[in-house]
Motif scaffolding. Structure first.
Motif, short mmCIF file in Angstrom:
data_model
loop_
_atom_site.label_atom_id
_atom_site.label_comp_id
_atom_site.label_asym_id
_atom_site.label_seq_id
_atom_site.Cartn_x
_atom_site.Cartn_y
_atom_site.Cartn_z
N UNK A 275 0.81 -1.10 0.06
CA UNK A 275 0.10 -0.07 -0.11
C UNK A 275 0.90 1.43 0.14
N UNK A 276 1.89 1.30 0.87
CA UNK A 276 2.66 2.42 0.95
C UNK A 276 3.30 3.09 -0.54
N UNK A 277 3.78 2.16 -1.07
CA UNK A 277 4.19 2.57 -2.48
C UNK A 277 3.33 2.99 -3.53
N UNK A 278 2.30 1.93 -3.48
CA UNK A 278 1.23 2.35 -4.52
C UNK A 278 0.42 3.59 -4.06
N UNK A 279 0.01 3.77 -2.93
CA UNK A 279 -0.58 5.17 -2.73
C UNK A 279 0.32 6.29 -2.95
N UNK A 280 1.61 6.19 -2.43
CA UNK A 280 2.54 7.09 -2.62
C UNK A 280 2.63 7.60 -4.08
N UNK A 281 2.90 6.50 -5.01
CA UNK A 281 2.81 6.88 -6.54
C UNK A 281 1.71 7.62 -7.01
N UNK A 282 0.45 6.85 -6.71
CA UNK A 282 -0.98 7.23 -7.32
C UNK A 282 -0.91 8.67 -6.86
N UNK A 283 -0.76 9.14 -5.57
CA UNK A 283 -0.99 10.33 -5.16
C UNK A 283 -0.01 11.59 -6.04
N UNK A 284 1.23 11.01 -6.10
CA UNK A 284 2.01 11.83 -7.03
C UNK A 284 1.48 11.88 -8.46
N UNK A 285 0.97 11.12 -8.97
CA UNK A 285 0.68 11.12 -10.22
C UNK A 285 -0.70 11.98 -10.24
N UNK A 286 -1.67 11.82 -9.17
CA UNK A 286 -2.63 12.57 -9.21
C UNK A 286 -2.44 14.15 -9.08
N UNK A 287 -1.54 14.55 -8.25
CA UNK A 287 -0.98 15.91 -7.95
C UNK A 287 -0.51 16.29 -9.45
N UNK A 288 0.38 15.86 -9.99
CA UNK A 288 1.05 15.87 -11.11
C UNK A 288 0.04 16.20 -12.39
N UNK A 289 -1.09 15.46 -12.37
CA UNK A 289 -2.23 15.43 -13.29
C UNK A 289 -2.81 16.95 -13.33
N UNK A 290 -3.17 17.36 -11.88
CA UNK A 290 -4.04 18.21 -11.51
C UNK A 290 -2.94 19.61 -11.88
N UNK A 291 -1.83 19.35 -11.66
CA UNK A 291 -0.80 20.36 -11.97
C UNK A 291 -0.67 20.71 -13.36
N UNK A 292 -0.72 19.93 -14.28
CA UNK A 292 -0.88 20.02 -15.49
C UNK A 292 -1.91 20.99 -16.04
#
Ligand code: UDP
Ligand code: MG
Length: 320
Positions: A275-292
């Motif tokens: 969970x730790x790695x997947x959630x961390x990764x998914x969160x960064x991707x989500x923030x990055x997408x919003x950032x785009x």
């Protein structure tokens, strides 16, 4: 004949003003006598909310040389970039060529003639480029060079080792005035204008007098402003980090499941690791997408002109 305006931002420059004013005035006299610029050329000093006698000195100089020395007094201190912009936009409607230069004479006034020559050869923008920086302190040199490297790494077009010593034709300043953004970084905008450009090279001297008005804090602010005004790359970097993290998560997943099957683990460890790695990764991707999207909004709100026209050929137009 072309009218030249030398634009000089001044902030607390009472020490250096009495030295630079005659030098700049002399430069114009010289160019006038050589027939390269018109008789009504002038130096425009912009007082950027100085707390010392700078403005008084500008007024005195104007009284003594009303045709050569002009002044603009800003209502408060707005910083070098805005002071210079104020000067350029004020000069725009009463000249054909502008040359911007710092008040401290670190830039070599003798290359102004070369700049004007290049203008007459058809250039709209001529950059003054330092051929070496031995006169700067080691600290200033390394930080400044790091700055140019980071800028180009972030995909911002800047001219290496060029500060704000440059010639701009009237129409280049006109085009520049269409860039309405508040976070102004001249060195980034000017290369976006297009037009025919060229460089002249010179050795940067020591400050003629007084102290630098650009301490490290202001330099860092300028650098950050430069990057964040021109590049949305940092946002893409977040997205990239998220993707990298998901890839690591896959590796961790395989490792933890193997360990689980070999019975090497405490109860609960496997699910936690996954969970730790997947959630961390998914969160960064989500923030990055919003950032785009925010990055897009950011670029849109600048309302930058999409193009500048250099020439139009048509049946009834004079050549512009
Ligand atoms: N300057 C300005 N407003 C400011 C700071 C500086 O107009 O808030 C002017 C200053 O008078 C000088 C130029 O910007 O003409 C460059 O400043 P300085 O020479 O101190 O910077 P450095 O060459 O050390 O980077
Ligand atoms: Mg300086």
């Amino acid at each position: 004949m072309d009218r030249l305006a030398i634009v000089v931002p001044c902030y607390n420059e009472e020490e250096v003003f009495p030295i630079s004013e005659p030098v700049l005035r002399g430069t114009i006299d010289d160019l006038v006598s050589k027939g390269k610029v018109s008789e009504d050329s002038y130096v425009l000093f912009v007082n950027d909310g100085s707390k010392d006698r700078t403005w008084d000195l500008i007024e005195e100089a104007h009284k003594e040389h009303p045709k050569r020395v002009f002044g603009v007094k800003l209502a408060g201190n707005v910083g070098h970039q805005f002071a210079l912009t104020a000067g350029l936009l004020t000069a725009k409607d009463m000249c054909d060529i502008t040359v911007s230069i710092d008040a401290d004479l670190q830039d070599d006034v003798s290359v102004i003639e070369e700049m004007v020559d290049k203008f007459h050869e058809g250039c709209d923008i001529v950059y003054g480029v330092r051929s070496d920086r031995t006169s700067d302190t080691f600290f200033k040199r390394t930080t400044a060079q790091g700055f140019y490297k980071v800028m180009s790494g972030m995909g911002v077009k800047t001219v290496y080792n060029h500060a704000d010593f440059r010639l701009m034709s009237r129409r280049a300043v006109e085009a520049f005035s269409q860039y309405q953004e508040t976070n102004l970084f001249l060195r980034g905008i000017v290369p976006l204008l297009g037009y025919k450009t060229d460089c002249v090279y010179y050795q940067r001297a020591q400050r003629a007098a007084g102290e630098s008005k650009y301490p490290l804090s202001k330099m860092l602010a300028l650098a950050f402003n430069g990057i964040s005004s021109f590049s949305v790359k940092p946002i893409s970097m977040i997205l990239g980090a998220g993707v990298v993290m998901i890839i690591i998560a896959l590796g961790v997943a395989i490792y933890s499941i193997v360990q689980y099957c070999l019975n090497h683990v405490e109860p609960g460890w496997t699910s936690l690791m996954l969970s730790i790695w997947f959630i961390g990764g998914m969160q960064l991707i989500a923030i990055g997408l919003i950032g785009q999207y925010i990055g897009k909004v950011y670029i849109e709100v600048k309302h930058r002109p999409r193009y500048n026209i250099e020439k139009v050929l048509s049946d009834d137009s004079e050549e512009k």
